[in-house]
Enzyme design. Structure first.
Site, PDB file in Angstrom:
ATOM      1  N   SER A 256     -12.147  -0.032  -1.787  1.00 44.12           N
ATOM      2  CA  SER A 256     -12.430  -1.453  -2.049  1.00 44.12           C
ATOM      3  C   SER A 256     -11.324  -2.028  -2.910  1.00 44.12           C
ATOM      4  O   SER A 256     -10.597  -1.293  -3.581  1.00 44.12           O
ATOM      5  CB  SER A 256     -13.759  -1.613  -2.795  1.00 44.12           C
ATOM      6  OG  SER A 256     -13.563  -1.506  -4.196  1.00 44.12           O
ATOM      7  N   ASP A 257     -11.201  -3.351  -2.930  1.00 43.58           N
ATOM      8  CA  ASP A 257     -10.306  -3.943  -3.912  1.00 43.58           C
ATOM      9  C   ASP A 257     -11.031  -3.967  -5.261  1.00 43.58           C
ATOM     10  O   ASP A 257     -12.232  -3.675  -5.369  1.00 43.58           O
ATOM     11  CB  ASP A 257      -9.824  -5.340  -3.486  1.00 43.58           C
ATOM     12  CG  ASP A 257      -8.486  -5.695  -4.147  1.00 43.58           C
ATOM     13  OD1 ASP A 257      -8.118  -5.038  -5.148  1.00 43.58           O
ATOM     14  OD2 ASP A 257      -7.804  -6.624  -3.677  1.00 43.58           O
ATOM     15  N   TYR A 258     -10.287  -4.336  -6.275  1.00 41.48           N
ATOM     16  CA  TYR A 258     -10.715  -4.263  -7.674  1.00 41.48           C
ATOM     17  C   TYR A 258     -12.019  -5.033  -7.905  1.00 41.48           C
ATOM     18  O   TYR A 258     -12.042  -6.260  -7.784  1.00 41.48           O
ATOM     19  CB  TYR A 258      -9.597  -4.868  -8.510  1.00 41.48           C
ATOM     20  CG  TYR A 258      -9.491  -4.396  -9.932  1.00 41.48           C
ATOM     21  CD1 TYR A 258      -8.470  -3.543 -10.327  1.00 41.48           C
ATOM     22  CD2 TYR A 258     -10.393  -4.819 -10.883  1.00 41.48           C
ATOM     23  CE1 TYR A 258      -8.348  -3.132 -11.638  1.00 41.48           C
ATOM     24  CE2 TYR A 258     -10.283  -4.402 -12.197  1.00 41.48           C
ATOM     25  CZ  TYR A 258      -9.256  -3.555 -12.568  1.00 41.48           C
ATOM     26  OH  TYR A 258      -9.141  -3.155 -13.867  1.00 41.48           O
ATOM     27  N   ASN A 259     -13.070  -4.331  -8.208  1.00 36.72           N
ATOM     28  CA  ASN A 259     -14.356  -4.943  -8.559  1.00 36.72           C
ATOM     29  C   ASN A 259     -15.041  -5.635  -7.385  1.00 36.72           C
ATOM     30  O   ASN A 259     -16.043  -6.326  -7.555  1.00 36.72           O
ATOM     31  CB  ASN A 259     -14.137  -5.968  -9.698  1.00 36.72           C
ATOM     32  CG  ASN A 259     -15.419  -6.278 -10.436  1.00 36.72           C
ATOM     33  OD1 ASN A 259     -16.193  -5.369 -10.726  1.00 36.72           O
ATOM     34  ND2 ASN A 259     -15.673  -7.551 -10.719  1.00 36.72           N
ATOM     35  N   SER A 260     -14.489  -5.496  -6.181  1.00 28.73           N
ATOM     36  CA  SER A 260     -14.990  -6.363  -5.114  1.00 28.73           C
ATOM     37  C   SER A 260     -16.361  -5.946  -4.592  1.00 28.73           C
ATOM     38  O   SER A 260     -17.045  -6.758  -3.975  1.00 28.73           O
ATOM     39  CB  SER A 260     -13.978  -6.486  -3.979  1.00 28.73           C
ATOM     40  OG  SER A 260     -13.857  -5.281  -3.313  1.00 28.73           O
TER      41      SER A 260
END
Ligand code: NOJ
Length: 711
Positions: A256-260
């Site tokens: 996943s992307d950061y915190n997504s």
């Protein structure tokens, strides 16, 4: 039982989910959130992956915790944004795209991988493959430009470069192609906004580079932060499971992307973190980067029946498999075990200089003031980007030290020791102060020529850096207009992460170069081109707009029922500006002059499965050796759906000595004429196809021919 099966049979639920958890170990901050208790998490097996840590000692220390103090001794996977270099910083990706040189794209990725692996890193979050048509979006700086075919070549070259021949080698990094998909199509170019693109655009423009990366064996892929037509990519099972894993056959890791994962709540598709974790996992996202949703909530998601142990197990297996492919089980310390090879630093700086000068695009040379005459004895170097060495590193600097970067001013001083070089910034990059302009003007009084260094700061593009104004920031326009009014020859260098709109400057400056952010060797690279030591060969990988109101702007547009015709009111244009760009895709001048002739297609009648040989003659009509860049375009003039006016299907660079003539040839497989049909399947339709070759997408400069596809 193999190693992974044995582990899976032994792991507790928490240990399994730990393998799907990536946390920031932060020496740098690349997103919101807090540091968690790293060491405890690693010992208990609740943290299986880290990002943002590098350094042989630092990475070894945490790896040791995982190996010696966690119950199962599963090695950590350590990732970092190694985007355009690690210690040695190369040009930003958009600038690299201007090189149109897959071998060089591969080489800089290889060098970056070697340096990062020496620092204990095993995974990079690169390359970024977002085909970008809207310079308001700050991340256009990280993109391969506007063309999907070029993006496919870059996907393959960068993936090969980062991963090397063997992922287990101690100088290889796993690549993460990102961001799937259409992130660059965010509404109005606004960062993190929704993208509502057609299925056709997805399959023709935004997805192909990912298929190309998968074909090149990419280890990991990152879904974009955004939603595409209401379906957040982090939970987009249709594209991640259906298309990527199902149709394309990707069996690597989705990160996943950061915190997504947690941001699925903000998107409004999950009521709580438990639902968010379940949606992402079920969509095929294996690793949760930093949100903590998996580690905190997957156990409850299991209890609620939202996820299955089978899905968790499949993700854990993919992560363990990647660790195995990276050789981490056999020797978790292999990366970072060789001392940094200082001896190779000089070689890499040479590569950075070569990459830098090949990325520079000579946009205009109106009065042929360039290359600078060797007779010049006094230059005034003006502008806020002239001495801004640290800015030259661009949007991702990894471990690159700003103090090692060469400014344009210092590059010129080194190249022209016999020349007097005076410098004044005049104004700052941003800000309203103009009181430095008069000193800059005074400094120009006795100079034979002015080199005016304008542009953006590095932080004005990249993530979270969209702009509505594509002009020069601060009071740089006031400075430029004053300097242009002095009656001296003025050469402008533009340092920026996007094309900047300023027709007034292109009209008046004697020469303008797009110098982007070229990394550590920026100043030397710019000086090489200004002095003619290097004949410019960079070309634009995107259409350079005249005005922000024209964006998105791209060469491969559809014909329209009322195509643009100058002077025709009811044609596709604006009342206040033509729709054409300032500079077309592929534009870039050279100190040489090339003429193209004798375009031939052999055979002219073809069938499916065959190949057409397209060839032409190129003549360097000038007394200067140089590289020509050629694009092979096709057009399907009558088809079941409207097809683009031009589509790149090949590119080539050829070096030609002064006055030399050369034949250049492509072999074009007929299957490259296929396209996404009405029901989104690939179709190859019979009939006539136009073949065009030129140095840019400017219709006026194209040589044209045609072939017939028969049964
Ligand atoms: C957010 C960015 O979108 C992504 O490209 C990057 O890899 C991660 N942060 C990690 O820094």
């Amino acid at each position: 039982m193999g190693r992974i099966d044995t582990l899976l049979a032994t792991m507790t639920l928490d240990e399994k989910i730990g393998q799907l958890n990536m946390v920031a170990a932060s020496r740098v901050v690349t997103g919101p959130g807090e540091l968690r208790d790293l060491h405890e998490g690693i010992r208990t097996g609740r943290i299986g992956n880290l990002l943002n840590l590098w350094g042989a000692d630092e990475t070894r220390a945490v790896q040791r915790l995982a190996m010696e103090e966690s119950r199962l001794g599963i090695p950590l996977l350590m990732g970092l944004d190694v985007i355009h270099g690690h210690h040695t910083i190369f040009p930003v990706s958009l600038a690299e795209a201007c090189q149109f040189a897959p071998d060089l794209w591969e080489k800089t990725a290889r060098a970056a991988a070697e340096e990062a692996a020496e620092d204990g890193v095993a995974l990079t979050f690169a390359p970024m493959l977002d085909v970008a048509r809207d310079p308001r979006w700050g991340r256009i700086i990280e993109s391969p430009g506007e063309d999907p075919w070029i993006a496919c070549q870059m996907a393959a070259a960068k993936t090969r470069g980062f991963q090397g021949l063997d992922l287990a080698a101690r100088d290889s990094l796993a690549a993460t192609d990102k961001h799937l998909c259409a992130y660059s199509a965010v509404t109005a170019g606004r960062e993190y906004a929704s993208a509502d693109v057609s299925e056709r655009a997805l399959h023709e423009i935004y997805l192909p580079p990912f298929a190309s990366a998968v074909a090149a064996g990419v280890a990991a892929i990152m879904p974009a932060f955004i939603d595409v037509a209401g379906a957040p990519m982090t939970a987009n099972a249709k594209l991640l499971q259906g298309w990527l894993r199902g149709v394309v056959g990707f069996d690597g890791v989705l990160i996943s992307d950061y915190n997504s994962v947690a941001e699925l709540l903000n998107h409004g598709v999950a009521a709580d973190l438990v639902e968010a974790a379940a949606l992402a996992l079920n969509a095929g996202v294996d690793i949760d980067m930093t949100s903590g949703a998996y580690i905190q909530c997957l156990p409850e998601a299991l209890q609620r029946g939202l996820v299955t142990m089978t899905a968790i197990g499949a993700s854990v297996r993919r992560v363990l498999k990647l660790k195995e492919r990276l050789g981490l089980f056999d020797d978790p310390y292999r990366r970072g075990s060789v001392p940094l090879q200082a001896s190779r630093a000089a070689e890499r700086r040479e590569l950075a200089r070569e990459a830098g000068r090949r990325a520079i695009v000579l946009l205009s040379n109106r009065t042929e003031v360039l290359p600078l005459s060797p007779e010049i004895r006094h230059i005034a170097v003006i502008g806020p980007l002239a001495a801004a060495s640290g800015e030259m590193l661009g949007s991702w600097a990894s471990a690159g030290r700003p103090e090692d970067a060469v400014s344009i001013l210092d590059g010129l001083k080194a190249a022209l020791p016999q020349c007097r070089i005076d410098h004044a910034a005049g104004v700052e990059i941003t800000g309203e102060k103009t009181d430095g302009i008069s000193a800059a003007v005074d400094l120009c009084a006795e100079a034979a020529i002015v080199v005016l260094c304008l542009g953006e700061s590095a932080a004005m593009s990249g993530e979270a850096a969209s702009r509505v104004d594509l002009g020069l920031p601060g009071r740089q326009r006031a400075l430029a207009q004053t300097i242009l009014g002095l009656g001296k020859p003025v050469v402008v260098t533009l340092s920026s992460g996007r094309p900047l709109t300023m027709p007034w400057l292109f009209e008046r400056a004697d020469a303008v170069l797009a110098t982007w952010f070229l990394g550590h060797e920026a100043g030397h690279a710019v000086a090489d081109v200004l002095t003619g030591k290097f004949n410019p060969t960079g070309r634009l990988p995107l259409s350079w707009p005249r005005h922000v109101g024209q964006v998105p702007i791209f060469y491969n547009e559809l014909p329209s029922g009322r195509p643009y015709a100058p002077g025709v009111h009811y044609s596709s244009t604006y009342l206040d500006l033509p729709p054409t760009p300032q500079f077309p895709f592929g534009h870039g001048l050279s100190y040489s002059r090339f003429a193209l002739s004798d375009l031939r297609c052999e055979p002219t009648r073809v069938r499916a499965g065959e190949t057409v040989e397209v060839s032409l003659a190129v003549h360097n009509e000038s007394p200067v050796d140089g590289d020509v860049t050629l694009f092979l375009f096709v057009r399907d003039p009558v088809a079941s759906v409207a097809r683009p006016l031009l589509e790149v299907k090949g590119m080539q660079k050829a070096a030609l000595a002064a006055r030399e003539r050369k034949d250049v040839t492509w072999r074009l497989p007929v299957e490259d004429l296929s396209f996404v049909g009405q029901s989104l399947e690939r179709v190859l339709e019979l009939g006539r196809f136009e073949i065009h070759v030129g140095q840019s997408a400017d219709a006026a400069g194209l040589l044209s021919s045609a072939i017939e596809l028969a049964k």
